[in-house]
Design a protein around this motif. Structure first.
Motif, short mmCIF file in Angstrom:
data_model
loop_
_atom_site.label_atom_id
_atom_site.label_comp_id
_atom_site.label_asym_id
_atom_site.label_seq_id
_atom_site.Cartn_x
_atom_site.Cartn_y
_atom_site.Cartn_z
N VAL A 57 16.21 -15.84 5.68
CA VAL A 57 15.09 -15.10 6.26
C VAL A 57 14.04 -16.08 6.76
O VAL A 57 13.68 -17.02 6.06
N ASN A 58 13.59 -15.86 7.98
CA ASN A 58 12.47 -16.63 8.50
C ASN A 58 11.20 -15.86 8.21
O ASN A 58 10.94 -14.82 8.82
N GLY A 59 10.43 -16.35 7.24
CA GLY A 59 9.25 -15.61 6.79
C GLY A 59 8.26 -15.33 7.90
O GLY A 59 7.71 -14.23 8.01
N ALA A 60 8.03 -16.32 8.78
CA ALA A 60 7.08 -16.15 9.87
C ALA A 60 7.55 -15.06 10.84
O ALA A 60 6.73 -14.30 11.38
N ALA A 61 8.86 -14.97 11.06
CA ALA A 61 9.40 -13.96 11.98
C ALA A 61 9.22 -12.56 11.40
O ALA A 61 8.83 -11.62 12.11
N ILE A 62 9.50 -12.40 10.11
CA ILE A 62 9.35 -11.10 9.46
C ILE A 62 7.90 -10.64 9.50
O ILE A 62 7.58 -9.50 9.84
N VAL A 63 6.99 -11.56 9.15
CA VAL A 63 5.57 -11.22 9.14
C VAL A 63 5.09 -10.87 10.55
O VAL A 63 4.31 -9.94 10.75
N MET A 64 5.58 -11.59 11.56
CA MET A 64 5.19 -11.34 12.94
C MET A 64 5.57 -9.92 13.36
O MET A 64 4.77 -9.20 13.97
N VAL A 65 6.78 -9.50 13.03
CA VAL A 65 7.24 -8.16 13.40
C VAL A 65 6.40 -7.09 12.72
O VAL A 65 5.95 -6.12 13.35
N VAL A 66 6.16 -7.26 11.42
CA VAL A 66 5.41 -6.26 10.65
C VAL A 66 3.97 -6.17 11.17
O VAL A 66 3.46 -5.08 11.46
N VAL A 67 3.29 -7.30 11.29
CA VAL A 67 1.88 -7.31 11.70
C VAL A 67 1.71 -6.75 13.11
O VAL A 67 0.83 -5.92 13.36
N ASN A 68 2.54 -7.19 14.04
CA ASN A 68 2.38 -6.74 15.42
C ASN A 68 2.80 -5.29 15.61
O ASN A 68 2.27 -4.60 16.50
N THR A 69 3.73 -4.81 14.80
CA THR A 69 4.08 -3.39 14.86
C THR A 69 2.89 -2.54 14.40
O THR A 69 2.54 -1.54 15.03
N LEU A 70 2.26 -2.96 13.33
CA LEU A 70 1.06 -2.26 12.85
C LEU A 70 -0.07 -2.35 13.87
O LEU A 70 -0.81 -1.38 14.08
N ALA A 71 -0.21 -3.51 14.52
CA ALA A 71 -1.26 -3.70 15.53
C ALA A 71 -1.05 -2.75 16.70
O ALA A 71 -2.01 -2.18 17.24
N LEU A 72 0.22 -2.55 17.11
CA LEU A 72 0.50 -1.64 18.22
C LEU A 72 0.23 -0.20 17.83
O LEU A 72 -0.30 0.59 18.63
N ILE A 73 0.59 0.16 16.60
CA ILE A 73 0.29 1.52 16.11
C ILE A 73 -1.22 1.74 16.10
O ILE A 73 -1.70 2.81 16.49
N LEU A 85 -6.43 2.21 12.49
CA LEU A 85 -5.33 2.37 11.54
C LEU A 85 -5.78 1.89 10.17
O LEU A 85 -6.25 0.76 10.02
N TYR A 86 -5.64 2.76 9.17
CA TYR A 86 -5.98 2.40 7.80
C TYR A 86 -4.71 2.28 6.97
O TYR A 86 -3.67 2.87 7.30
N PHE A 87 -4.80 1.54 5.89
CA PHE A 87 -3.64 1.36 5.02
C PHE A 87 -3.14 2.70 4.49
O PHE A 87 -1.95 2.92 4.34
N LYS A 88 -4.08 3.62 4.20
CA LYS A 88 -3.70 4.92 3.65
C LYS A 88 -2.87 5.73 4.63
O LYS A 88 -2.17 6.67 4.22
N ASP A 89 -2.91 5.39 5.94
CA ASP A 89 -2.11 6.11 6.93
C ASP A 89 -0.62 5.92 6.67
O ASP A 89 0.20 6.76 7.07
N ILE A 90 -0.26 4.81 6.04
CA ILE A 90 1.15 4.56 5.72
C ILE A 90 1.67 5.63 4.77
O ILE A 90 2.85 6.00 4.80
N LEU A 91 0.78 6.16 3.92
CA LEU A 91 1.18 7.16 2.93
C LEU A 91 1.50 8.50 3.58
O LEU A 91 2.13 9.36 2.96
#
Length: 310
Positions: A57-73, A85-91
């Motif tokens: 696993v490339n840690g930087a790649a995984i974090v990039m996908v997660v962070v930028n997906t949340l940023a787009l949402i 977008l708030y963290f509670k929205d994930i719930l």
């Protein structure tokens, strides 16, 4: 290690670009406040190092996908709902997905940067270097992440950090003025119930016992929210109506207890005002279980309770 650092920098900058939807903000403005950049960058690089300990696993790649997906949402949520977008929205992810079908998603600059970041993440994963994360580096990263989290969750730090020309008293602008990942992570503190200082359940019961329960009171209680209401009769100067639109309200006012009400919502946050008025709470509970409110109180007294929303 150099690719991990460069990947983390790219993740930070791309998330700022993707999430940006306020014309008053320029990306360069964030770099004029180094603390804001650091609080967006440090969680990314530290999590990348920690995840980099995992094999294949490339840690930087995984974090990039997660962070930028949340940023787009976040970008689309602001576009459609004018709310960050708030963290509670994930719930409530399932509910959000059902609602997303009601809005048209258009390909724009933010979406293009997101797609570019996905290709970069794939390339980073495919060409993963054999850099070994030592146990010492891992432990140091975990400790540093704890220190960074302490700064992220601090309300004092959050209130004092902003960029020029952004109103810190408007919740959306306050959020946008701090980038994306930092305010998103700060919102994690909102999923916990508020703890009142010096609260004593015993004392509360004793004080409430001094009041008698209402009996045989045939009184109707109506709570009406008019979001666009403005009493122009309070405007100073010569202001007269040909037909007074407030006549019925003035009659109702004369027959009831009345007064001014200050709310902490402006241009959004209707739910907050509604729930505060109906529950009496300033710090709202999460309403994930049965909660004592004025509505429940009247219902227990035999009232019929109902709610209508246009």
């Amino acid at each position: 290690m150099i690719f991990l650092i460069l990947g983390s920098i790219f993740s930070t900058i791309s998330s700022l670009i993707i999430s940006k939807n306020n014309k008053k903000i320029r990306i360069v403005d964030f770099f004029k406040e180094p603390k804001i950049v650091l609080l967006n960058f440090l969680p990314i690089i530290l999590c990348s190092i920690i995840l980099g300990k995992l094999k294949f696993v490339n840690g930087a790649a995984i974090v990039m996908v997660v962070v930028n997906t949340l940023a787009l949402i976040h970008y689309y949520k602001v576009q459609f709902r004018e709310e960050p977008l708030y963290f509670k929205d994930i719930l409530i992810f399932k509910e959000a997905m059902n609602m997303s079908g009601q809005y048209p998603l258009k390909l724009n600059f933010s979406a293009l940067i997101y797609i570019l970041s996905i290709f970069v993440a794939i390339a980073m994963q495919c060409y993963k270097t054999e850099f070994e994360i030592s146990t010492a580096i891992l432990l140091i990263s975990i400790i540093c992440l704890g220190v960074v989290w302490h700064a992220i969750k601090s309300d004092r730090v959050y209130r004092n950090l902003t960029i020029k020309d952004m109103n810190p008293y408007i919740e959306l602008e306050s959020y946008q003025s701090k980038g994306f990942l930092y305010p998103f992570l700060h919102s994690l503190t909102d999923i916990f119930e508020y703890k009142f200082r010096n609260y004593s359940e015993k004392m509360a019961v004793e004080e409430l016992s001094e009041f008698e329960e209402g009996k045989n009171c045939d009184i109707n209680f109506l709570v009406i929210m008019l979001e666009s209401f403005k009493d122009f009769s309070t405007v100073q100067g010569n202001f007269e109506f040909e037909i007074d639109p407030y006549e019925d309200l003035k009659k109702l006012k004369a027959e009831s207890l009345n007064g001014g009400l200050i709310v902490n919502a402006f241009g959004g946050g209707t739910f907050i005002t509604e729930m505060q008025a109906l529950s009496g709470f300033y710090h709202l509970p999460k309403f994930k279980r049965k909660t004592k409110t004025y509505v429940n109180y009247f219902k227990d007294l035999g009232y019929m309770t109902t709610a209508h929303h246009p």
